[in-house]
Scaffold this motif. Sequence first.
Motif, mmCIF file in Angstrom:
data_model
loop_
_atom_site.group_PDB
_atom_site.id
_atom_site.type_symbol
_atom_site.label_atom_id
_atom_site.label_comp_id
_atom_site.label_asym_id
_atom_site.label_seq_id
_atom_site.Cartn_x
_atom_site.Cartn_y
_atom_site.Cartn_z
ATOM 1 N N THR A 90 0.837 -1.203 0.000
ATOM 2 C CA THR A 90 0.000 0.000 0.000
ATOM 3 C C THR A 90 0.868 1.247 0.000
ATOM 4 O O THR A 90 0.602 2.202 -0.731
ATOM 5 C CB THR A 90 -0.928 0.004 1.225
ATOM 6 N N THR A 91 1.923 1.226 0.825
ATOM 7 C CA THR A 91 2.826 2.372 0.850
ATOM 8 C C THR A 91 3.415 2.616 -0.537
ATOM 9 O O THR A 91 3.483 3.750 -1.021
ATOM 10 C CB THR A 91 3.968 2.129 1.857
ATOM 11 N N THR A 92 3.834 1.535 -1.193
ATOM 12 C CA THR A 92 4.449 1.670 -2.509
ATOM 13 C C THR A 92 3.469 2.267 -3.514
ATOM 14 O O THR A 92 3.802 3.199 -4.255
ATOM 15 C CB THR A 92 4.929 0.297 -3.000
ATOM 16 N N VAL A 93 2.243 1.729 -3.538
ATOM 17 C CA VAL A 93 1.264 2.208 -4.512
ATOM 18 C C VAL A 93 0.930 3.679 -4.253
ATOM 19 O O VAL A 93 0.964 4.510 -5.168
ATOM 20 C CB VAL A 93 -0.014 1.337 -4.456
ATOM 21 N N LEU A 94 0.656 4.009 -2.998
ATOM 22 C CA LEU A 94 0.337 5.403 -2.658
ATOM 23 C C LEU A 94 1.473 6.336 -3.044
ATOM 24 O O LEU A 94 1.266 7.412 -3.613
ATOM 25 C CB LEU A 94 0.077 5.529 -1.154
ATOM 26 N N THR A 95 2.694 5.900 -2.724
ATOM 27 C CA THR A 95 3.862 6.720 -3.018
ATOM 28 C C THR A 95 3.973 6.998 -4.511
ATOM 29 O O THR A 95 4.219 8.124 -4.934
ATOM 30 C CB THR A 95 5.122 6.005 -2.520
ATOM 31 N N LEU A 96 3.775 5.951 -5.309
ATOM 32 C CA LEU A 96 3.911 6.143 -6.755
ATOM 33 C C LEU A 96 2.805 7.042 -7.286
ATOM 34 O O LEU A 96 3.046 7.921 -8.110
ATOM 35 C CB LEU A 96 3.879 4.791 -7.472
ATOM 36 N N VAL A 97 1.584 6.819 -6.799
ATOM 37 C CA VAL A 97 0.460 7.616 -7.296
ATOM 38 C C VAL A 97 0.687 9.093 -6.985
ATOM 39 O O VAL A 97 0.527 9.967 -7.836
ATOM 40 C CB VAL A 97 -0.858 7.113 -6.669
ATOM 41 N N ILE A 98 1.110 9.373 -5.750
ATOM 42 C CA ILE A 98 1.290 10.775 -5.355
ATOM 43 C C ILE A 98 2.574 11.348 -5.933
ATOM 44 O O ILE A 98 2.620 12.491 -6.383
ATOM 45 C CB ILE A 98 1.301 10.908 -3.814
ATOM 46 N N GLY A 99 3.630 10.525 -5.927
ATOM 47 C CA GLY A 99 4.948 11.051 -6.264
ATOM 48 C C GLY A 99 5.193 11.268 -7.743
ATOM 49 O O GLY A 99 5.952 12.166 -8.115
ATOM 50 N N THR A 100 4.555 10.467 -8.593
ATOM 51 C CA THR A 100 4.880 10.549 -10.018
ATOM 52 C C THR A 100 4.567 11.922 -10.595
ATOM 53 O O THR A 100 5.394 12.524 -11.277
ATOM 54 C CB THR A 100 4.116 9.460 -10.793
#
Lengths: 288, 346
Positions: A90-100
């Motif tokens: 979940t952390t990875t997915v959230l990070t990518l969604v927000i960070g990209t």
Amino acid sequence: MTTATETARRTTRRRFDARKWLPVLGVAGIVLYCLAPFYWMVVTAFRRPADQYDLSPLPRTWSVENFRAVFEPGTGFGRALLNSLIVASTTTVLTLVIGTSTAYALARLAFRGKNLVLSLIIATSMFPGISLIVPLLRLFTDIGWINTYQAMILPSLSFALPLAVWNLTMFFRQMPQELEQAAMVDGCTPGQAFRKIIVPLAAPGMFTTAILTFILAWNEFIIALSMVNEREMQTVTVAISKFTGATQYDQPFGTQMAAGVIVTIPLVIGVLIFQRRIIAGLTSGGLK
Amino acid sequence: MSMTTDASTNSAAEAGKPGSGPPGSPGRRRSGSAAGTARLASALVSPTLLVLAVVVMYPILAALYQSLFVSGQRLDAQGFVVEGREFVGLGTYADILFGPAAERFWNAFWNTTFFTVVTVTLEAVLGMAMALVMHQAFRGRGLVRASVLVPWAIPTAVSALLWRWIFAPDGVANAVLGHQVLWSSQALASKIAVITAEVWKTAPFVGLLVLAGLQVISREVHEAATVDGAGAWRRFWHITLPLVKPALVVAVLFRMLDALRMFDLPFILIGQQKDSVETLSMLAFSEATNVHYGPAAAYATLLFAYVALIAFVFVKLLGADVIGEVRSQVPRRGGIRSRRGKGSAR
């Protein structure tokens, strides 16, 4: 005369040999340094519990008894693995969604205060985890978030997000500018150019970032330790640290090492498969 | 930090340069869509800033505020925290720095500082040596590259367990030394155990970062120096070292910031509330778990101030250019080296 030349030649040959072998020795030294402790963990895990204190380089009798002990019903280790998987993914997915999108803006758009924003994002990742945890622990206690996944995932963004933004910014910078230019000549807005052209092409960079983020989130300890006090919700790094025996001198080291192997092996395999990608990500293609 | 100092001038300068601007021909587009670009940029950047405001800025400020109060020091009959708190101003800090809690605080402070100085020094030296070896190596590159990543990938919690096993009374360390050392109870021995485990995990990683710096040095520089008669040692001191210095300084900065918050390793390897290895993070954690939120927040704030001070000194005095790679126009090789140091050893 001849002897002199001969000696000289021999000396050069010997020096040449040293030059050839010194790097090999160095490489062997590094490999030994990096792998010996890891090797010891694997070997201990495969010994029989009775042979725990053996010092032989290979188990006298190979056994998976320790691995069986890890998954005994009382340990809750399987559940901890699942919890870690949930939190880290979940952390990875959230990070990518927000960070990209942020990384794209930082890499490609010119706007006032860009370096300030970038500096702020990088600076946040340097803050000590405990400085964030103490107030958040109190906040989460007040709103009843202790022993929940979100109490572990949200603080994990504090280190995952800066890493991902940085990594992806570097990646977007390396993609040719012509991509968006062509798209916009064809009538795309900057937003459309990002969604339709850049995101699909950025998949490799996002994948590398995902691996790095996942590893960091999987290895996280202090947040999970603070935010959870029920065994059911423990992540695997916390569970493993609590694998203790009755007394200080009666510790199930074999079981601990087996648990360590189980937690580590997926990471090590992943790192070996994607090593080029990871190192390229780490050092921007410096290592050929 | 450095990043902020020249931020304004830089972005102003950048805006004028072709190529840094929005995609599309810069001059023409700017007047038409500068506002649109700014809107898009703020839409794209704000989610990250919002999240970081919640999970980083809020806690930092909240810790500062909470450290001015004492609360949760008493429990009621059911074991719940008694509500209400008492404003003590800087009283908690006075207690910590000079009062009853001073001994434990300064002990943790010196432990943290000692661990940071020793581990980072060893990591820099070992990492440099590893990078030089990897740079020279032609055989076994794949192998060395794979093995260098292994300590990095192992969770700190697992590596702490692993080293606890190695340093166990009947463990392999004592067998190899042929000498019975009680690593978990003797003060100096337990410090050495923590340092060994920390250096093992992070030195290879520093090596990777330095290697990336080494690889951008052109071969001709070395060849020219060799022709001029400089020996290997002189070439190292006068060419290699100055040229990898930027990479090394950033790597060392991030390693230091990471070492200053050390927690997992001493916590698992040696244990809680051991004077010999208690770091500031462990001290704050121990107070927080005892619901002494005021002191815990004060320790956390002091640690934060310490970290910020070190970062400031590094950036100002040594010129560690943390965002240099991204700020620069052309993406250079080795750009991510600065990022890596930080990400590593949580």
